[in-house]
Design a protein around this motif. Sequence first.
Motif, PDB file in Angstrom:
ATOM      1  N   SER A 214      81.030 -48.588   5.921  1.00 26.67           N
ATOM      2  CA  SER A 214      79.900 -47.520   6.585  1.00 26.67           C
ATOM      3  C   SER A 214      80.577 -46.256   6.030  1.00 26.67           C
ATOM      4  CB  SER A 214      80.033 -47.380   7.824  1.00 26.67           C
ATOM      5  OG  SER A 214      79.694 -48.618   8.581  1.00 26.67           O
ATOM      6  N   ALA A 215      81.912 -45.944   5.760  1.00 28.67           N
ATOM      7  CA  ALA A 215      82.576 -44.905   5.032  1.00 28.67           C
ATOM      8  C   ALA A 215      82.103 -44.931   3.666  1.00 28.67           C
ATOM      9  CB  ALA A 215      84.083 -44.948   5.405  1.00 28.67           C
ATOM     10  N   ALA A 218      78.593 -43.592   3.577  1.00 30.45           N
ATOM     11  CA  ALA A 218      78.339 -42.093   4.107  1.00 30.45           C
ATOM     12  C   ALA A 218      78.973 -41.216   2.795  1.00 30.45           C
ATOM     13  CB  ALA A 218      79.212 -42.095   5.080  1.00 30.45           C
TER      14      ALA A 218
END
Length: 324
Positions: A214-215, A218
């Motif tokens: 997810s990082a 993002a």
Amino acid sequence: MSEPDAEEPSTIEAARRRWAPRIERWRRAWDRFTRHRLGIVGLAIISIYVLWALFPEVFAPHTPEWKAYLGYDAGRLTGEQRRSLPHPPAFGDPFFAPLGTDHRGRDVLTLLIYSTRNALYIAFAAGILSSLVGVPLGLISGYYGDTWIDETIQRVADMTYGLPFLPLVIVLIAIRGITLTNVVLAIVAKSWINNCIVIRGEVLSLKERSYVESAKVAGASDARIVLRHLLPNVLPLSFVYLAQDAAIAIITEASLAYLGLSDFTAHSWGIMLHAVQAQGYVFTAWWWLLPPGIAITLVAASFYFIGFSMEDVANPQRGENRWR
């Protein structure tokens, strides 16, 4: 005037909310650590040694320069006793030497206490430096797994791992000179490898987790992912190996001192053992031989006890009763 008053509580509350999860995580880790009796015993032993290292003049009966019979109650000595100095080691308490004296008339207990500072210096310095070298290399190697960066770090680790530990340390000290700092650096030159290999394996698993993916999605940079998401999760594991490296450093320094490869202007448990052997009192002066040996055993064991308990803190799935 009312706006700053209104903003101040909100700022404090925001900081409290930000740090509350971290504080709670460390509190749970401490609660888990205190459930392990070995860890508590190890922490208690280390605490005693730290007090000895910080305040040796409080706990030691004399200064390191003190010698039995010299300058104390000289009127109680005969001329023959004064001429016989330096005298052989003795056991007893004629001039308040609870553990007896060495071949120079120095108090064994005083030397034992004043040697603690150098022992803990070597332990903590070697443990921390090993972590400062091994943990970042392990993080980088694991995060960039199966790339030329990973291959380079692992090949260096493999070559270093193949070198025998004590002979390598002896060679490095012979090249750079016999000082406490060089002893620490020589130990670190080999001991960082375990940190690197274990941390790399942990990072290879962690980087596949959903929060890391997810990082990346993002747009977080590699440095932010490593420092913000991976490093906090491997820190407990690094503490385990820091404790083990500290124990190895103490034993290694004692071994080097026993072999005569130490700074003999400093105080050291290994130097005490070397003096016993060099003067030929190994089998006769047990009060001189046993205290430094027991001190080395206890401090090394206490670091291992702490490391074992920290391993359960870092890996809760291994069971709460493992080291009880």
